[in-house]
Design an enzyme around this catalytic site. Structure first.
Site, mmCIF file in Angstrom:
data_model
loop_
_atom_site.group_PDB
_atom_site.id
_atom_site.type_symbol
_atom_site.label_atom_id
_atom_site.label_comp_id
_atom_site.label_asym_id
_atom_site.label_seq_id
_atom_site.Cartn_x
_atom_site.Cartn_y
_atom_site.Cartn_z
ATOM 1 N N HIS A 163 -5.123 -3.158 1.001
ATOM 2 C CA HIS A 163 -5.387 -4.447 0.918
ATOM 3 C C HIS A 163 -7.058 -4.347 1.441
ATOM 4 O O HIS A 163 -7.219 -4.476 2.540
ATOM 5 C CB HIS A 163 -4.639 -5.437 1.690
ATOM 6 C CG HIS A 163 -4.894 -6.854 1.201
ATOM 7 N ND1 HIS A 163 -6.048 -7.636 1.268
ATOM 8 C CD2 HIS A 163 -4.035 -7.538 0.579
ATOM 9 C CE1 HIS A 163 -5.569 -8.517 0.779
ATOM 10 N NE2 HIS A 163 -4.393 -8.889 0.252
ATOM 11 N N TYR A 193 23.404 0.833 14.678
ATOM 12 C CA TYR A 193 24.235 1.083 13.475
ATOM 13 C C TYR A 193 24.964 2.317 13.279
ATOM 14 O O TYR A 193 25.740 2.584 12.878
ATOM 15 C CB TYR A 193 23.366 0.604 12.132
ATOM 16 C CG TYR A 193 23.709 -1.011 11.936
ATOM 17 C CD1 TYR A 193 23.022 -2.022 12.588
ATOM 18 C CD2 TYR A 193 24.494 -1.301 10.749
ATOM 19 C CE1 TYR A 193 23.284 -3.157 12.388
ATOM 20 C CE2 TYR A 193 24.679 -2.802 10.558
ATOM 21 C CZ TYR A 193 24.042 -3.680 11.171
ATOM 22 O OH TYR A 193 24.204 -4.826 10.922
ATOM 23 N N ARG A 249 -7.740 -3.599 8.464
ATOM 24 C CA ARG A 249 -7.871 -2.427 8.929
ATOM 25 C C ARG A 249 -9.110 -1.695 9.069
ATOM 26 O O ARG A 249 -9.812 -1.781 8.216
ATOM 27 C CB ARG A 249 -6.528 -1.551 8.370
ATOM 28 C CG ARG A 249 -5.273 -2.379 8.817
ATOM 29 C CD ARG A 249 -4.188 -1.379 8.357
ATOM 30 N NE ARG A 249 -3.559 -2.087 7.164
ATOM 31 C CZ ARG A 249 -2.495 -1.626 6.693
ATOM 32 N NH1 ARG A 249 -1.643 -0.504 7.318
ATOM 33 N NH2 ARG A 249 -1.870 -2.029 5.377
ATOM 34 N N ASP A 267 13.066 -11.548 -0.606
ATOM 35 C CA ASP A 267 12.492 -11.543 0.679
ATOM 36 C C ASP A 267 13.739 -10.718 1.559
ATOM 37 O O ASP A 267 14.840 -11.344 1.512
ATOM 38 C CB ASP A 267 12.328 -13.127 1.314
ATOM 39 C CG ASP A 267 11.722 -13.171 2.740
ATOM 40 O OD1 ASP A 267 12.393 -12.299 3.584
ATOM 41 O OD2 ASP A 267 10.895 -13.732 2.946
ATOM 42 N N GLN A 326 27.505 2.987 16.237
ATOM 43 C CA GLN A 326 28.615 2.126 16.177
ATOM 44 C C GLN A 326 29.096 2.164 14.861
ATOM 45 O O GLN A 326 30.388 2.078 14.482
ATOM 46 C CB GLN A 326 28.154 0.717 16.294
ATOM 47 C CG GLN A 326 29.371 -0.501 16.573
ATOM 48 C CD GLN A 326 28.688 -1.749 16.930
ATOM 49 O OE1 GLN A 326 27.661 -1.830 17.639
ATOM 50 N NE2 GLN A 326 29.574 -2.781 16.574
ATOM 51 N N PHE A 336 0.850 -1.083 0.023
ATOM 52 C CA PHE A 336 0.073 -0.105 0.048
ATOM 53 C C PHE A 336 0.638 1.228 0.095
ATOM 54 O O PHE A 336 0.940 2.102 -1.070
ATOM 55 C CB PHE A 336 -0.825 -0.136 1.249
ATOM 56 C CG PHE A 336 -1.560 1.277 1.550
ATOM 57 C CD1 PHE A 336 -1.972 2.192 0.870
ATOM 58 C CD2 PHE A 336 -1.737 1.567 3.082
ATOM 59 C CE1 PHE A 336 -2.632 3.271 1.219
ATOM 60 C CE2 PHE A 336 -2.044 2.814 3.441
ATOM 61 C CZ PHE A 336 -2.635 3.649 2.625
ATOM 62 N N TYR A 344 4.776 -7.929 15.943
ATOM 63 C CA TYR A 344 5.068 -6.644 15.080
ATOM 64 C C TYR A 344 5.471 -5.531 15.995
ATOM 65 O O TYR A 344 6.340 -5.051 15.609
ATOM 66 C CB TYR A 344 3.421 -6.240 14.721
ATOM 67 C CG TYR A 344 3.368 -5.186 13.718
ATOM 68 C CD1 TYR A 344 3.802 -5.000 12.568
ATOM 69 C CD2 TYR A 344 2.850 -3.929 14.333
ATOM 70 C CE1 TYR A 344 3.969 -3.806 11.536
ATOM 71 C CE2 TYR A 344 2.777 -2.642 13.237
ATOM 72 C CZ TYR A 344 3.301 -2.776 12.323
ATOM 73 O OH TYR A 344 3.166 -1.717 11.237
ATOM 74 N N THR A 348 -2.532 5.041 8.600
ATOM 75 C CA THR A 348 -2.846 5.604 7.464
ATOM 76 C C THR A 348 -3.570 5.105 6.395
ATOM 77 O O THR A 348 -3.772 3.836 6.736
ATOM 78 C CB THR A 348 -1.202 5.996 6.663
ATOM 79 O OG1 THR A 348 -0.485 6.769 7.626
ATOM 80 C CG2 THR A 348 -1.332 6.582 5.455
HETATM 81 N N1 LIG Z 1 -0.277 1.716 6.764
HETATM 82 C C1 LIG Z 1 -0.113 2.235 7.921
HETATM 83 O O1 LIG Z 1 -1.052 2.754 8.527
HETATM 84 C C2 LIG Z 1 1.006 1.953 8.719
HETATM 85 C C3 LIG Z 1 1.249 2.366 10.148
HETATM 86 C C4 LIG Z 1 2.582 2.243 10.729
HETATM 87 C C5 LIG Z 1 3.350 1.607 10.101
HETATM 88 N N2 LIG Z 1 3.515 1.186 8.841
HETATM 89 C C6 LIG Z 1 4.683 0.518 8.234
HETATM 90 O O2 LIG Z 1 4.776 0.919 6.885
HETATM 91 C C7 LIG Z 1 5.231 -0.076 6.168
HETATM 92 C C8 LIG Z 1 4.277 -0.296 4.750
HETATM 93 O O3 LIG Z 1 3.150 -0.588 5.444
HETATM 94 P P1 LIG Z 1 1.647 -0.930 4.379
HETATM 95 O O4 LIG Z 1 0.419 -0.262 5.063
HETATM 96 O O5 LIG Z 1 2.217 -0.446 2.933
HETATM 97 O O6 LIG Z 1 1.619 -2.486 4.559
HETATM 98 P P2 LIG Z 1 1.650 -3.686 3.259
HETATM 99 O O7 LIG Z 1 1.316 -4.894 4.026
HETATM 100 O O8 LIG Z 1 0.556 -2.968 2.271
HETATM 101 O O9 LIG Z 1 3.132 -3.511 2.430
HETATM 102 C C9 LIG Z 1 4.104 -4.362 3.410
HETATM 103 C C10 LIG Z 1 4.904 -4.837 2.074
HETATM 104 O O10 LIG Z 1 6.040 -5.532 2.534
HETATM 105 C C11 LIG Z 1 6.204 -6.763 1.701
HETATM 106 N N3 LIG Z 1 6.822 -7.648 2.522
HETATM 107 C C12 LIG Z 1 6.350 -8.339 3.711
HETATM 108 N N4 LIG Z 1 7.258 -9.272 4.162
HETATM 109 C C13 LIG Z 1 8.390 -8.950 3.473
HETATM 110 C C14 LIG Z 1 9.647 -9.529 3.285
HETATM 111 N N5 LIG Z 1 10.121 -10.328 4.329
HETATM 112 N N6 LIG Z 1 10.677 -9.360 2.051
HETATM 113 C C15 LIG Z 1 10.212 -8.548 1.381
HETATM 114 N N7 LIG Z 1 8.914 -7.845 1.166
HETATM 115 C C16 LIG Z 1 8.035 -8.047 2.341
HETATM 116 C C17 LIG Z 1 4.450 -7.048 1.434
HETATM 117 O O11 LIG Z 1 4.518 -8.001 0.439
HETATM 118 C C18 LIG Z 1 4.224 -5.572 1.036
HETATM 119 O O12 LIG Z 1 4.149 -5.226 -0.328
HETATM 120 C C19 LIG Z 1 5.329 -1.403 7.028
HETATM 121 O O13 LIG Z 1 6.582 -1.624 7.148
HETATM 122 C C20 LIG Z 1 4.449 -1.212 8.288
HETATM 123 O O14 LIG Z 1 4.898 -1.395 9.384
HETATM 124 C C21 LIG Z 1 2.209 1.420 8.285
#
Ligand SMILES: NC(=O)c1ccc[n+]([C@@H]2O[C@H](COP(=O)([O-])OP(=O)(O)OC[C@H]3O[C@@H](n4cnc5c(N)ncnc54)[C@H](O)[C@@H]3O)[C@@H](O)[C@H]2O)c1
Length: 329
Positions: free
Chosen positions: A186, A164, A191, A63, A167, A18, A150, A180
């Site tokens: 999805h 990091y 959510r 990954d 250090q 997203f 999480y 957000t």
């Molecule tokens: N959307 C929100 O409200 C929100 C709030 C707080 C933090 N975040 C952080 O922002 C980031 C993106 O969130 P989002 O809402 O777009 O979620 P999302 O699930 O739509 O996107 C996460 C992406 O990471 C990929 N992914 C997951 N595990 C992976 C791995 N091991 N290797 C490679 N790719 C991997 C997924 O396929 C996906 O495309 C996340 O780190 C989330 O914790 C989002």
């Protein structure tokens, strides 16, 4: 020191998700070369299909729990499932993604001398005892509950970022993202905004966990991406953490009623048992973002919700809507 006058080569992990897909779009519009890395756990090709023809865009299925050897100038680390449904599906993998993913990408940043930004989360505050939450608040997290994979994974990733930095002198940026919403969420992620919109458009009752008096604040995706890019490109060495979100707060019940009204749906509202460790209040203190990034959200809830509803309407614009939602990838 990197020369940022050249088009930066930017790595976006989780770029097919997203937020990641909106970030890739914005970076391409700003003239960057973008390498989008994703394992498609929750992300989808549909989110970035429109970018595939751009010669400055590259997609790599990978990954982040495995090392990555590429040459880049900036790294945005977004890879991690973000909704409880998804991150609780395989909690061990969620922690690995946050922790081992951070180690791998910080190692890459160290080797390439790239600046690296971590998409951390308001969940590091857990169920906060302080309201609103400033960055100096250390949080109230249950370390062994179902959300811990999480919350604690993200907390450990922050620890690694700062270690990091201290250090190995890695140039880090950490933002803590609050709820957000927007297009490309999805439809099955559970959510609250996507849940309510999908339920309203399908004419199903909106499900509220608990009595609905818990509060949330919602930031529209364009505002969030703007803050992220500002944080990355500020040259005054601000490491963060910096809260990014919209401080306008409302109850979940008010949100449900608003979405029913905006969609013109006839759906009712039903209450289910409260979710485990669900925070009662969540609102960012964004004083630091205002002061250091000159940033604050611009898109009001009505505009943002209308645009998001429009996205889901178009997604559902074919006959077998329920099957489309159930099978969405
Ligand atoms: N959307 C929100 O409200 C929100 C709030 C707080 C933090 N975040 C952080 O922002 C980031 C993106 O969130 P989002 O809402 O777009 O979620 P999302 O699930 O739509 O996107 C996460 C992406 O990471 C990929 N992914 C997951 N595990 C992976 C791995 N091991 N290797 C490679 N790719 C991997 C997924 O396929 C996906 O495309 C996340 O780190 C989330 O914790 C989002």
């Amino acid at each position: 020191m990197k020369d940022y006058s050249l088009a930066p080569r930017v790595l976006v992990t989780g770029g097919a998700g997203f937020l990641g897909s909106h970030l890739c779009e914005r970076l391409l519009a700003d003239g960057a070369e973008v390498l989008c890395v994703d394992n498609f756990f929750t992300g989808t090709r549909a989110n970035i299909r429109h970018l595939l023809g751009n010669p400055r865009f590259e997609l790599l299925r990978h990954d982040v729990t495995f090392p990555l050897y590429v040459e880049v100038d900036q790294i945005y680390n977004l890879a991690c499932p973000a909704s409880p449904n998804h991150y609780q599906f395989d909690p061990v993998q969620t922690t690995k993604t946050s922790v081992i993913g951070a180690i791998n990408l910080l190692g890459l940043a160290k080797r390439t001398k790239a600046r690296i930004l971590q998409a951390s989360t308001s969940e590091v505050y857990g169920d906060p005892t302080m309201h609103p939450q400033p960055e100096s608040y250390w949080g109230n997290v249950n370390p062994h509950g179902p959300r811990a994979c999480y919350d604690e994974g993200k907390r450990c990733a922050e620890t690694l970022f700062f270690d990091y930095h201290r250090q190995h002198k890695v140039d880090i940026r950490v933002i803590r993202i609050f709820n957000t919403y927007g297009a490309r969420m999805h439809p099955n992620d559970g959510r609250v905004i996507s849940n309510f919109i999908v339920q309203a458009l399908l004419g199903r009752d909106l499900t509220i966990y608990g009595d609905g008096s818990q509060t949330r604040s919602f930031c529209f995706v364009d505002d969030l991406i703007d803050a992220m890019v500002r944080m990355m490109n500020r040259n005054h060495g601000l490491t963060g953490p910096v809260n990014v979100g919209n401080p306008a707060e409302m109850t979940v019940l008010e949100l449900a009623r608003t979405i029913v009204r905006y969609t013109g749906s006839r759906s009712g509202i039903v209450h289910c048992p409260a979710a485990h460790d669900d925070p009662k209040q969540r609102r960012p203190d964004i004083s630091l973002a205002r002061e250091k990034l000159g940033w604050e959200p611009k898109v009001d809830l009505e505009t943002g919700l209308q645009r998001t509803i429009e996205y889901f309407r178009q997604m559902f614009d074919f006959p077998n809507v329920s099957a489309a939602v159930a099978n969405w990838r």
